[in-house]
Scaffold this active site. Structure first.
Site, PDB file in Angstrom:
ATOM      1  N   ASP A 141       0.834  -1.207   0.000  1.00 41.93           N
ATOM      2  CA  ASP A 141       0.000   0.000   0.000  1.00 41.93           C
ATOM      3  C   ASP A 141       0.866   1.255   0.000  1.00 41.93           C
ATOM      4  OD1 ASP A 141      -2.572   1.410   2.179  1.00 41.93           O
ATOM      5  OD2 ASP A 141      -2.353   1.434  -0.005  1.00 41.93           O
ATOM      6  N   LYS A 144       2.961   3.387  -5.697  1.00 47.06           N
ATOM      7  CA  LYS A 144       2.387   2.399  -6.622  1.00 47.06           C
ATOM      8  C   LYS A 144       3.410   1.899  -7.633  1.00 47.06           C
ATOM      9  CE  LYS A 144      -0.807   3.403  -3.972  1.00 47.06           C
ATOM     10  NZ  LYS A 144      -0.806   2.607  -2.696  1.00 47.06           N
ATOM     11  N   ASP A 169      -3.180  -3.075  -2.523  1.00 51.50           N
ATOM     12  CA  ASP A 169      -4.233  -2.062  -2.583  1.00 51.50           C
ATOM     13  C   ASP A 169      -4.057  -1.215  -3.849  1.00 51.50           C
ATOM     14  OD1 ASP A 169      -5.235   0.857  -0.644  1.00 51.50           O
ATOM     15  OD2 ASP A 169      -6.459  -0.585  -1.745  1.00 51.50           O
ATOM     16  N   ASN A 170      -5.132  -0.587  -4.308  1.00 50.44           N
ATOM     17  CA  ASN A 170      -5.083   0.439  -5.363  1.00 50.44           C
ATOM     18  C   ASN A 170      -4.647  -0.045  -6.734  1.00 50.44           C
ATOM     19  OD1 ASN A 170      -3.635   2.054  -2.664  1.00 50.44           O
ATOM     20  ND2 ASN A 170      -5.657   2.649  -3.390  1.00 50.44           N
ATOM     21  N   GLU A 199     -11.420   4.106  -1.401  1.00 48.84           N
ATOM     22  CA  GLU A 199     -11.918   4.418  -0.047  1.00 48.84           C
ATOM     23  C   GLU A 199     -12.782   5.676  -0.037  1.00 48.84           C
ATOM     24  OE1 GLU A 199      -8.743   3.648  -0.802  1.00 48.84           O
ATOM     25  OE2 GLU A 199      -7.353   5.189  -0.186  1.00 48.84           O
TER      26      GLU A 199
HETATM   27  O1  LIG Z   1      -0.339   7.002  -2.742  1.00 47.00           O
HETATM   28  C1  LIG Z   1      -0.966   6.221  -2.022  1.00 47.00           C
HETATM   29  N1  LIG Z   1      -0.362   5.514  -1.068  1.00 47.00           N
HETATM   30  C2  LIG Z   1       1.102   5.649  -0.883  1.00 47.00           C
HETATM   31  C3  LIG Z   1       1.479   6.897  -0.059  1.00 47.00           C
HETATM   32  C4  LIG Z   1       2.969   7.111   0.012  1.00 47.00           C
HETATM   33  C5  LIG Z   1       3.697   5.877   0.490  1.00 47.00           C
HETATM   34  C6  LIG Z   1       5.146   6.171   0.807  1.00 47.00           C
HETATM   35  N2  LIG Z   1       5.745   4.994   1.415  1.00 47.00           N
HETATM   36  C7  LIG Z   1       5.276   4.384   2.515  1.00 47.00           C
HETATM   37  C8  LIG Z   1       6.126   3.334   2.830  1.00 47.00           C
HETATM   38  C9  LIG Z   1       7.146   3.320   1.876  1.00 47.00           C
HETATM   39  C10 LIG Z   1       8.299   2.510   1.706  1.00 47.00           C
HETATM   40  N3  LIG Z   1       9.139   2.771   0.677  1.00 47.00           N
HETATM   41  C11 LIG Z   1       8.870   3.797  -0.174  1.00 47.00           C
HETATM   42  C12 LIG Z   1       7.757   4.614  -0.058  1.00 47.00           C
HETATM   43  C13 LIG Z   1       6.895   4.374   0.986  1.00 47.00           C
HETATM   44  C14 LIG Z   1      -2.450   6.117  -2.172  1.00 47.00           C
HETATM   45  C15 LIG Z   1      -3.113   7.091  -2.928  1.00 47.00           C
HETATM   46  C16 LIG Z   1      -4.511   7.044  -3.079  1.00 47.00           C
HETATM   47  C17 LIG Z   1      -5.211   8.077  -3.889  1.00 47.00           C
HETATM   48  C18 LIG Z   1      -4.801   9.411  -3.825  1.00 47.00           C
HETATM   49  C19 LIG Z   1      -5.443  10.376  -4.566  1.00 47.00           C
HETATM   50  C20 LIG Z   1      -6.520  10.015  -5.394  1.00 47.00           C
HETATM   51  F1  LIG Z   1      -7.153  10.956  -6.109  1.00 47.00           F
HETATM   52  C21 LIG Z   1      -6.916   8.696  -5.476  1.00 47.00           C
HETATM   53  C22 LIG Z   1      -6.253   7.719  -4.731  1.00 47.00           C
HETATM   54  C23 LIG Z   1      -5.254   6.029  -2.473  1.00 47.00           C
HETATM   55  C24 LIG Z   1      -4.586   5.057  -1.723  1.00 47.00           C
HETATM   56  O2  LIG Z   1      -5.275   4.036  -1.117  1.00 47.00           O
HETATM   57  C25 LIG Z   1      -3.184   5.084  -1.583  1.00 47.00           C
HETATM   58  O3  LIG Z   1      -2.599   4.081  -0.857  1.00 47.00           O
HETATM   59 MG   LIG Z   2      -3.962   2.490  -0.512  1.00 45.37          MG
END
Ligand SMILES: O=C(NCCCCCn1ccc2cnccc21)c1cc(-c2ccc(F)cc2)cc(O)c1O
Ligand SMILES: [Mg+2]
Length: 214
Positions: A141, A144, A169-170, A199
């Site tokens: 998660d 992406k 997820d996603n 979500e």
């Molecule tokens: O970006 C998403 N998640 C990731 C967030 C950053 C993770 C960073 N990170 C964490 C551990 C890690 C380890 N290594 C490297 C990097 C690491 C996300 C976005 C949406 C979304 C957003 C806007 C929209 F308009 C529609 C959907 C919905 C979701 O459910 C999501 O999960």
């Molecule tokens: Mg997610």
């Protein structure tokens, strides 16, 4: 100074949830994100699918990539057997600080190890740092565009065993096209798509469950 969204989400947990009751923490976050402010938690609809997969696997070792505010961490940890271990990785220190407090409010800090850093750096160190041989369950998660390289990295580091379940997820929104292409066409995985919604919205999204064949 302005508060951040994770800080406001934590405030809603501390105001509306009961310490030591994970279910009330999840409810407080879902109500906050439905009525007050959207946030990128897996949410309750996809969360129910997550629950069913975790319950089916009944994992002793779990890796979560992407903690954010700890919603899915709490969701997973609340279903784990007594001595199970959940390692959750968060890149953003501000998110990690909030997640620690959300996990503590739920009373699940003893089941959870929150690690701050990047997946590419930490996956190769999992065995030596945490005494992990293989993971029974992995929840993807995080960024992406890291799902595919990190899955390959976990394979190379021998962190997956015959039967390890990956749940991503996603895979539709925001989308992980290269990961889906790889995992659905690889003979090393048996994959299944669980259609759902992004979500707190009506937008299509879904979870991809993939079982490593060894
Ligand atoms: O970006 C998403 N998640 C990731 C967030 C950053 C993770 C960073 N990170 C964490 C551990 C890690 C380890 N290594 C490297 C990097 C690491 C996300 C976005 C949406 C979304 C957003 C806007 C929209 F308009 C529609 C959907 C919905 C979701 O459910 C999501 O999960
Ligand atoms: Mg997610």
């Amino acid at each position: 100074t302005q508060s951040t969204r994770p800080q406001r989400l934590l405030g809603a947990v501390q105001k509306n949830a009961t310490r030591g009751q994970p279910h009330s923490v999840l409810k407080a976050i879902d109500q906050f994100c439905t009525h007050t402010e959207w946030a990128m938690n897996v949410g309750d609809e996809k969360g129910c699918i997550l629950d069913s997969v975790v319950s089916e696997v009944n994992p002793a070792t779990v890796l979560e990539l992407g903690t954010y505010c700890g919603y899915s961490t709490v969701r997973i940890a609340s279903l784990l057997p007594p001595h199970a271990k959940l390692i959750t990785l968060e890149f953003n220190p501000d998110f990690a600080a909030i997640a620690r407090q959300v996990i503590a409010w739920a009373g699940l800090e003893d089941k959870v190890q929150l690690v701050e850093g990047a997946s590419g750096d930490w996956i190769p160190k999992m065995k030596e740092q945490f005494g992990i041989t293989t993971f029974d369950f992995v929840f993807l998660d995080h960024w992406k565009d890291r799902y595919l390289p990190d899955t390959k990295l976990m394979e190379e580091c021998g962190l997956l065993r015959k039967g390890t379940v990956l749940l991503a997820d996603n895979v539709i929104c925001p989308g992980t096209p290269d990961y889906l292409e790889y995992i659905r066409n690889s003979p090393r995985y048996k994959s299944q798509y669980f259609k759902s919604h992004l979500e707190y919205t009506k937008v299509e999204d879904g979870l991809e469950k993939s079982v490593f064949q060894g």
